[in-house]
Scaffold this active site. Structure first.
Site, short mmCIF file in Angstrom:
data_model
loop_
_atom_site.label_atom_id
_atom_site.label_comp_id
_atom_site.label_asym_id
_atom_site.label_seq_id
_atom_site.Cartn_x
_atom_site.Cartn_y
_atom_site.Cartn_z
N LYS A 1 0.82 -1.22 0.00
CA LYS A 1 0.00 0.00 0.00
C LYS A 1 0.86 1.27 0.00
CE LYS A 1 -1.42 1.84 3.89
NZ LYS A 1 -1.43 3.19 4.40
N ASN A 2 1.86 1.30 0.85
CA ASN A 2 2.63 2.54 0.98
C ASN A 2 3.51 2.82 -0.23
OD1 ASN A 2 1.38 3.09 3.36
ND2 ASN A 2 3.08 2.45 4.67
N ARG B 1 -2.95 10.04 4.51
CA ARG B 1 -1.68 10.69 4.80
C ARG B 1 -0.89 10.94 3.51
NH1 ARG B 1 1.08 13.77 8.08
NH2 ARG B 1 3.28 13.35 8.01
N CYS C 1 -3.92 8.15 9.74
CA CYS C 1 -4.14 7.60 11.07
C CYS C 1 -3.66 8.57 12.14
CB CYS C 1 -3.37 6.29 11.22
SG CYS C 1 -4.26 4.90 10.56
N ARG D 1 2.13 14.47 13.20
CA ARG D 1 2.85 14.05 12.00
C ARG D 1 3.27 15.29 11.20
NH1 ARG D 1 -0.12 8.55 10.03
NH2 ARG D 1 1.85 8.21 9.00
N PRO D 2 4.39 15.87 11.62
CA PRO D 2 4.83 17.10 10.96
C PRO D 2 5.25 16.85 9.51
CG PRO D 2 6.49 16.33 12.52
CD PRO D 2 5.31 15.42 12.66
N ILE D 3 5.28 17.93 8.71
CA ILE D 3 5.74 17.81 7.33
C ILE D 3 6.90 18.76 7.06
CG2 ILE D 3 3.57 16.96 6.30
CD1 ILE D 3 3.31 20.03 5.40
N ASP D 4 7.55 19.19 8.15
CA ASP D 4 8.63 20.18 8.00
C ASP D 4 9.75 19.69 7.08
OD1 ASP D 4 8.87 18.41 10.35
OD2 ASP D 4 10.84 19.32 10.56
N GLN D 5 10.05 18.40 7.10
CA GLN D 5 11.15 17.90 6.26
C GLN D 5 10.76 17.88 4.78
OE1 GLN D 5 14.27 17.38 7.71
NE2 GLN D 5 13.08 18.32 9.36
N ASP E 1 4.84 0.03 12.03
CA ASP E 1 3.54 -0.47 11.55
C ASP E 1 3.27 -1.92 11.98
OD1 ASP E 1 3.08 1.94 10.38
OD2 ASP E 1 3.20 1.25 8.30
N ILE F 1 9.00 5.89 16.90
CA ILE F 1 8.69 6.67 15.69
C ILE F 1 7.49 7.61 15.91
CG2 ILE F 1 8.28 6.58 13.18
CD1 ILE F 1 10.78 5.00 13.74
N ARG G 1 -8.59 0.57 5.09
CA ARG G 1 -7.69 1.50 4.40
C ARG G 1 -6.46 0.78 3.86
NH1 ARG G 1 -5.50 5.73 8.00
NH2 ARG G 1 -4.25 5.81 6.15
C1 UD1 Z 1 5.02 6.30 6.47
C2 UD1 Z 1 3.93 5.26 6.33
C3 UD1 Z 1 3.46 4.80 7.70
C4 UD1 Z 1 4.66 4.36 8.55
C5 UD1 Z 1 5.75 5.42 8.57
C6 UD1 Z 1 7.02 4.95 9.26
C7 UD1 Z 1 2.84 5.91 4.27
C8 UD1 Z 1 1.63 6.48 3.64
N1 UD1 Z 1 2.80 5.83 5.61
O1 UD1 Z 1 4.42 7.42 7.11
O2 UD1 Z 1 2.57 3.71 7.53
O3 UD1 Z 1 4.21 4.14 9.88
O4 UD1 Z 1 6.09 5.78 7.21
O5 UD1 Z 1 7.52 3.81 8.64
O6 UD1 Z 1 3.78 5.51 3.62
N2 UD1 Z 1 8.72 13.46 10.61
C9 UD1 Z 1 9.11 14.76 10.87
N3 UD1 Z 1 9.00 15.69 9.86
C10 UD1 Z 1 8.54 15.36 8.61
C11 UD1 Z 1 8.16 14.03 8.37
C12 UD1 Z 1 8.25 13.10 9.38
O7 UD1 Z 1 9.53 15.08 11.97
O8 UD1 Z 1 8.48 16.25 7.75
C13 UD1 Z 1 8.85 12.42 11.68
C14 UD1 Z 1 7.50 11.81 12.06
O9 UD1 Z 1 6.84 12.55 13.03
C15 UD1 Z 1 7.94 10.45 12.57
C16 UD1 Z 1 9.16 10.12 11.72
O10 UD1 Z 1 9.59 11.36 11.15
O11 UD1 Z 1 8.34 10.52 13.91
C17 UD1 Z 1 8.90 9.14 10.59
O12 UD1 Z 1 7.80 9.59 9.80
P1 UD1 Z 1 7.67 9.22 8.26
O13 UD1 Z 1 8.65 8.12 7.94
O14 UD1 Z 1 7.72 10.44 7.46
O15 UD1 Z 1 6.21 8.65 8.22
P2 UD1 Z 1 5.14 8.82 7.08
O16 UD1 Z 1 5.83 8.96 5.75
O17 UD1 Z 1 4.15 9.83 7.50
#
Ligand code: UD1
Length: 440
Positions: free
Chosen positions: A30-31, A101, A125, A130-134, A313, A335, A405
């Site tokens: 899925k991912n 997401r 979920c 779940r920040p998107i700063d990166q 997961d 995580i 989902r």
């Molecule tokens: C993806 C998966 C999710 C899985 C996760 C970790 C999808 C759709 N979802 O989620 O099922 O649980 O990987 O394997 O593929 N973070 C930041 N800033 C950012 C982005 C992330 O600080 O901009 C942090 C998050 O809060 C978290 C960590 O990085 O603590 C990992 O997150 P990330 O690997 O990005 O997870 P997702 O891509 O959202």
């Protein structure tokens, strides 16, 4: 009432006690699929995607893409043709996309191709903040103006120019998203401290099959040379590591014997290792693993980590198994901070678990007892079904729209393995189910 609300009333009724035995075939990841679908619109030529999982999240992604003018032809349940030549709008307004997401992958794809995108801030979920700063940092580094305003992420650029990006945390989403956009930037981009998950590699392989130039996916440094155009391709998505892992742990929880087919055993190593520590038998073949449970599950400690560590997961499924082991285990979630919501539910089924900070202290009990519980999120929901399959008596699992989902035909696959499970919408007739299943 909307269809969405009606689906949200669906629930499972489960009678526990049957060990799951037999074969199960795993679908596409899925991912990986969510990123690959978004990336497919980056070509003006037709892209064919095979081994697509038919789950709610991928279908919402396809609907959102079709709303902006991407032509989608569903050739069969697991095969789709996508043509992004006539995208008429880079502003996604499709309401349901907020629920997934991975909607953010549309930013990377549209920004790369059209240098402009606007997408609602993702939901998905509720497993922690779940920040998107990166993601934003990466887009800005390659020359885009990227902001969050009025509930939307917007990004645009006159030109995208390759850059050196160091990710402050290991993030799957930002690694893939920035990699997609950088594919069509001018010059060379380097992503350091990149995520190494199998689906990062799968998306890179897919983009390369469209003519992108990405090297190093699967290591922590990804190097991308931008190209002007991406062409059509036919690509088959890798098997879902988490669906496979869920059924592997289901063998442990129910003391069953499950042959999990269509997998890449290398992607499952951290999962196999924990099952072996718990006393299960794991046999690996070319594209199959067989897991046999045991009467005496042993406790062990687990800490979730980015790949190749133990996947977050899989944490709830592992927790549900450890709650039946003969001793005390520590499960540390490193995580996402909000991934222990299933604990309150399994405690209602007789488990002995305490959560302190990001660690669950799990003391094994002899068995679960059936109860009415609610899925807090996708993976936790699947874990509760596993607990119910092992429990004494009947359980009801509410809110299974979360499970749908990410798991295709979950109850059908479980029934084929001998589990007693039924999906019902609206009013439940527990008495009827109890009576019917007590004579099985
Ligand atoms: C993806 C998966 C999710 C899985 C996760 C970790 C999808 C759709 N979802 O989620 O099922 O649980 O990987 O394997 O593929 N973070 C930041 N800033 C950012 C982005 C992330 O600080 O901009 C942090 C998050 O809060 C978290 C960590 O990085 O603590 C990992 O997150 P990330 O690997 O990005 O997870 P997702 O891509 O959202």
């Amino acid at each position: 009432m909307s269809v969405g609300n009606k689906l949200e009333m669906d629930r499972y009724m489960v009678r526990g006690g049957n060990p799951l035995k037999g074969e199960v075939v795993i679908g596409g990841a899925k991912n990986a699929a969510l990123a690959i679908l978004a990336a497919a619109l980056m070509s003006d030529e037709t892209v064919t995607i095979e081994n697509l999982p038919d789950v709610r999240d991928t279908n919402v992604m396809l609907d959102a893409m079709s709303e902006i003018g991407v032509v989608i032809e569903r050739v069969s349940r697991h095969k789709v043709k996508i043509n992004g030549a006539n995208v008429r709008n880079v502003n996604i307004e499709y309401e349901l996309i907020k629920k997934i997401r991975a909607s953010y992958y549309l930013i990377g794809a549209l920004l790369g191709k059209y240098k402009e995108a606007e997408v609602p801030l993702p939901g998905g979920c509720n497993i922690g903040s779940r920040p998107i700063d990166q993601h934003l940092k990466g887009f800005r580094a390659i020359g885009a103006e990227a902001n969050v305003e009025r509930g939307q992420i917007s990004a645009h650029a006159d030109r995208l120019v390759g850059a050196h990006i160091y990710m402050d945390v290991v993030t799957v989403g930002a690694t893939i998203n920035v990699m997609m956009a950088a594919c069509m930037a001018e010059g060379k981009t380097t992503i350091e401290n990149a995520a190494k998950e199998p689906h990062v590699v799968d998306v890179a392989n897919f983009l390369n099959s469209m003519g992108a130039d990405i090297k190093g996916a699967g290591t922590d440094i990804i190097r991308i040379h931008g190209v002007e155009k991406l062409h059509g391709t036919t690509y088959s998505i890798i098997p879902d590591q988490i669906e496979a892992g869920t059924f592997m742990f289901a063998a442990a929880v129910t003391n069953g014997d499950i042959t999990v087919k269509n997998v890449i055993p290398k992607h499952l190593e951290s999962i196999s290792a924990k099952l072996i520590e718990m006393g299960c038998t794991v046999e690996e073949f070319d594209d199959t693993v067989r897991v046999k449970g045991t009467d005496h599950l042993k406790p062990t400690n687990i800490k979730t980590l980015p790949y190749p560590g133990f996947p977050t997961d899989m944490q709830p499924q592992a927790g549900v198994a450890l709650a039946l082991s003969e001793g005390t285990s520590l499960v540390t979630e490193s995580i996402f901070e909000n991934r222990f919501k299933y604990v309150d539910e399994i405690v209602r089924m007789g488990a002995d678990v305490k959560v302190e900070g990001n660690t669950a202290i799990i003391t094994g009990v002899k068995g679960y007892t059936g109860a009415r519980v609610s899925s807090p999120d996708l993976r936790a929901g699947a874990a509760l079904v596993m607990a119910a399959l092992a429990a004494d008596g009947v359980s009801i699992i509410d809110d299974i729209h979360f499970i749908e989902r990410g798991y295709e035909d979950f109850e059908v696959k479980i029934r084929k393995l001998g589990g007693i499970i039924e999906k019902c919408g609206g009013d439940i007739d527990v008495q009827k189910f109890t009576l019917k299943t007590s004579v099985v």
